[in-house]
Design an enzyme around this catalytic site. Structure first.
Site, PDB file in Angstrom:
ATOM      1  N   ARG A 121       0.819  -1.215   0.000  1.00 18.66           N
ATOM      2  CA  ARG A 121       0.000   0.000   0.000  1.00 18.66           C
ATOM      3  C   ARG A 121       0.862   1.278   0.000  1.00 18.66           C
ATOM      4  O   ARG A 121       0.477   2.292   0.589  1.00 18.66           O
ATOM      5  CB  ARG A 121      -0.962   0.000   1.200  1.00 18.66           C
ATOM      6  CG  ARG A 121      -2.423   0.063   0.753  1.00 18.66           C
ATOM      7  CD  ARG A 121      -3.389   0.065   1.935  1.00 18.66           C
ATOM      8  NE  ARG A 121      -3.736  -1.260   2.366  1.00 18.66           N
ATOM      9  CZ  ARG A 121      -4.064  -1.605   3.612  1.00 18.66           C
ATOM     10  NH1 ARG A 121      -4.097  -0.696   4.563  1.00 18.66           N
ATOM     11  NH2 ARG A 121      -4.367  -2.853   3.903  1.00 18.66           N
ATOM     12  N   ARG A 144      -3.282   6.497   1.174  1.00 21.60           N
ATOM     13  CA  ARG A 144      -3.848   7.666   1.840  1.00 21.60           C
ATOM     14  C   ARG A 144      -2.872   8.447   2.708  1.00 21.60           C
ATOM     15  O   ARG A 144      -3.142   9.590   3.048  1.00 21.60           O
ATOM     16  CB  ARG A 144      -5.028   7.216   2.711  1.00 21.60           C
ATOM     17  CG  ARG A 144      -6.321   7.089   1.943  1.00 21.60           C
ATOM     18  CD  ARG A 144      -7.501   7.078   2.901  1.00 21.60           C
ATOM     19  NE  ARG A 144      -7.666   5.768   3.513  1.00 21.60           N
ATOM     20  CZ  ARG A 144      -8.323   5.548   4.647  1.00 21.60           C
ATOM     21  NH1 ARG A 144      -8.847   6.573   5.315  1.00 21.60           N
ATOM     22  NH2 ARG A 144      -8.445   4.328   5.135  1.00 21.60           N
ATOM     23  N   ARG A 151      -7.025  11.334  -5.517  1.00 24.79           N
ATOM     24  CA  ARG A 151      -8.255  10.648  -5.125  1.00 24.79           C
ATOM     25  C   ARG A 151      -9.437  11.630  -5.113  1.00 24.79           C
ATOM     26  O   ARG A 151     -10.534  11.297  -5.587  1.00 24.79           O
ATOM     27  CB  ARG A 151      -8.033  10.030  -3.741  1.00 24.79           C
ATOM     28  CG  ARG A 151      -9.237   9.667  -2.922  1.00 24.79           C
ATOM     29  CD  ARG A 151      -9.812   8.334  -3.295  1.00 24.79           C
ATOM     30  NE  ARG A 151     -10.894   7.989  -2.369  1.00 24.79           N
ATOM     31  CZ  ARG A 151     -12.056   8.613  -2.307  1.00 24.79           C
ATOM     32  NH1 ARG A 151     -12.314   9.623  -3.110  1.00 24.79           N
ATOM     33  NH2 ARG A 151     -12.977   8.224  -1.451  1.00 24.79           N
ATOM     34  N   ASP A 169      -7.466  -2.596  -6.614  1.00 25.45           N
ATOM     35  CA  ASP A 169      -8.102  -3.181  -5.435  1.00 25.45           C
ATOM     36  C   ASP A 169      -8.193  -4.684  -5.643  1.00 25.45           C
ATOM     37  O   ASP A 169      -8.344  -5.139  -6.776  1.00 25.45           O
ATOM     38  CB  ASP A 169      -9.501  -2.588  -5.251  1.00 25.45           C
ATOM     39  CG  ASP A 169     -10.092  -2.972  -3.909  1.00 25.45           C
ATOM     40  OD1 ASP A 169      -9.765  -2.289  -2.920  1.00 25.45           O
ATOM     41  OD2 ASP A 169     -10.835  -3.970  -3.833  1.00 25.45           O
ATOM     42  N   TYR A 227     -14.883 -12.174   0.913  1.00 23.93           N
ATOM     43  CA  TYR A 227     -15.646 -10.957   0.615  1.00 23.93           C
ATOM     44  C   TYR A 227     -16.905 -11.270  -0.193  1.00 23.93           C
ATOM     45  O   TYR A 227     -17.953 -10.675   0.006  1.00 23.93           O
ATOM     46  CB  TYR A 227     -14.775  -9.968  -0.156  1.00 23.93           C
ATOM     47  CG  TYR A 227     -13.739  -9.268   0.685  1.00 23.93           C
ATOM     48  CD1 TYR A 227     -14.093  -8.194   1.507  1.00 23.93           C
ATOM     49  CD2 TYR A 227     -12.410  -9.657   0.662  1.00 23.93           C
ATOM     50  CE1 TYR A 227     -13.143  -7.536   2.276  1.00 23.93           C
ATOM     51  CE2 TYR A 227     -11.446  -9.003   1.428  1.00 23.93           C
ATOM     52  CZ  TYR A 227     -11.820  -7.950   2.240  1.00 23.93           C
ATOM     53  OH  TYR A 227     -10.885  -7.311   3.002  1.00 23.93           O
TER      54      TYR A 227
END
Lengths: 349, 349
Positions: free
Chosen positions: B24, B28, B37, B74, B151
């Protein structure tokens, strides 16, 4: 005592069949628990009212052939009694009004006066003992120092534990001071539960498994060792057994078996066969079915119980349990299937 | 290629210093990521627009001396392309509009046409390769079959995974059919990323660690083995290395090293020394600093980097990384301290 299988297993003495109790056996999956909880008005009122705590402690024993009762309480009663202000927000878990963020916060902490601040717990223990009337033993418990410190520093639950880990990396002495005072409190708390009538004691190290091997030894194991060493619990057949349960503790079983605790509780990420081989018969083992197994069909639950018993193998020293607490959506009938299967498949012919 | 340390380390060839990239690394914690973003309007728009995915993929390379780039995307693009309807709710993580709950749901699933349904991913890969112009290798990736199935069945994130585990216990054939089609899709997806220019491929088994040892072998490992066996990736020095990363995979390192993958990524719950001893030099190792280390002081970060390098020891085959993704509140300066320390302390004099 009518049924002392659980205590005999923890002493690694022969038993007629494997004893079983279930973490969080008194809980939301039982409609009678939800009714008492509704009457209490809140989770904290339930935990802090000895009569109601006693009532929910006994509920699962009416339904299931369990071999031990466990005090209904919360692991966060100790930090609450230390002045952190425990509260619950629905759907968000426990929180503290005054979390610990600095050396100054830690310096203000002291071991609470158990006899006054946590009197509601020892009163519940005495009452439950009286109501049990020797049917099965009563287990008292506490959170582990590391796990309590996690909640105290994070201010509640956490995904990444970055606040307490920042303290661990940047101010290890501060964290050690926090863990020392929490350990003192945990020892006093467990001793008081024993004085009030608890016949076994369990420490829940829910969050030890988030630590690297070196950090686990320094910040979790070291304080479990202190508890096992310093907690007064009698001698010989009268000794009150101490069980150290830890989620994610599979990497540390040898060290845990050397603490002096009488039993080790393991989650489902290790086989009992492997765990038993590694601890070499030094201590009893508690566990370790995946709690999600209770969502399986009755037939499949029975298969998994049998496989878990076979993984432990023959000989004494096994207390059957889940590898973590029972989840709220489980059907009570499935719990009955599990408990009965443990006794059926392990009964010595 | 200007810098091929990462690929050399995965081939267990000598390197001038230990290569480092960070799971990652485009994320962020970087203000420039947050700006892109915001311009994209949503996370999914960012992931689905090749120019923007390329932009954020390259951002961390401008700041830090990283030895590999990883495609910004993702893990849930594959189930999304299979028709489940991926969406994100702020603060709640990913969700699917149409989760998989039954054998009938599974029967309707098919391997998506990668060239159309996931064209935005392969276009991003090609564009990033062009923009990188050989500076460092580009890593493509996919979620593992078990993790994607978690998921898909849970419909999003989960604490206890009771839906997929109920399927595992009660309808294991249904779950295996689901895992088979997902594995087919993952293999096609990774092969397409390789065709488009990815020079290494990583599979993220984020949730393998919630399974008992027996369940892990049957429902996670078996499909990782299929990927390692069936994914076409060339031969010899031209072979595209495959790295199997798994959170909580410490109990399974020997089995993972036998899959045929070129590298194993581990979290921080095992020491590299122990991991390396257990895999016996069969594969390269990637890891494994606790991501919370980035909240430590610069001096402490350097100490931890040094300890991690020393734990791996001398000789080839180490790719430095965190044990999981970097968390959003990390200071970018701390990442620079980490990356530079890896090169400084490992440089062969």
């Amino acid at each position: 005592m009518t049924n002392d299988r659980y205590l005999r297993a923890l002493r690694r003495e022969p038993v007629d069949c494997t004893p079983v109790w279930i973490m969080r056996q008194a809980g939301r999956y039982l409609p009678e628990y939800r009714a008492t909880r509704a009457r209490a008005g809140s989770f904290l009122a339930l935990a802090k009212t000895p009569e109601l705590a006693c009532e929910v402690t006994l509920q699962p024993l009416e339904r299931f052939d369990l071999d031990a009762a466990i005090l209904f309480s919360d692991i966060l009663t100790v930090p609450d009694a230390m002045g952190l202000g425990l509260y619950f927000v629905d759907g968000e878990g426990p929180k503290f009004e005054r979390p610990i963020r600095s050396a100054a916060d830690v310096a203000k902490l002291a071991v609470p006066d158990i006899g006054t601040e946590l009197r509601y717990v020892t009163d519940a223990v005495s009452l439950i003992r009286r109501e049990l009337a020797g049917r099965v033993p009563l287990i008292g418990f506490s959170g582990s120092p590391w796990t309590l410190a996690c909640y105290m520093v994070e201010g509640g639950g956490s995904d990444n534990f970055v606040r307490i880990k920042a303290m661990m990396f940047n101010e290890p002495e501060t964290l050690h001071r926090l863990l020392e005072v929490v350990t003192d409190a945990v020892i006093a708390y467990l001793a008081a539960q024993r004085e009030a009538g608890a016949q076994a004691l369990q420490v829940f190290d829910t969050w030890g498994g988030v630590l690297s091997p070196a950090a686990y030894r320094e910040f979790s194991l070291r304080y479990l060792e202190r508890i096992a060493r310093e907690l007064p619990r009698g001698e010989g057949a009268e000794r009150t057994p101490l069980v150290l349960f830890g989620k994610g503790n599979a990497a540390h079983l040898e060290a845990l078996a050397d603490t002096g605790a009488e039993g080790i509780g393991v989650d489902w990420l290790v086989t009992l066969e492997d765990a038993r081989r590694r601890i070499g018969g030094k201590v009893a083992l508690q566990g370790n079915l995946d709690p999600a197994t209770l969502f399986a069909s009755p037939e499949r639950i029975r298969d998994e119980v049998r496989a878990t018993l076979e993984s432990y193998g023959s000989g004494p020293g096994h207390v059957f349990n889940l590898g973590h607490g029972v989840t709220p959506d489980v059907k009570p009938e499935h719990m009955k299937v599990l408990v009965d299967a443990v006794h059926e498949f392990s009964r010595v012919k």
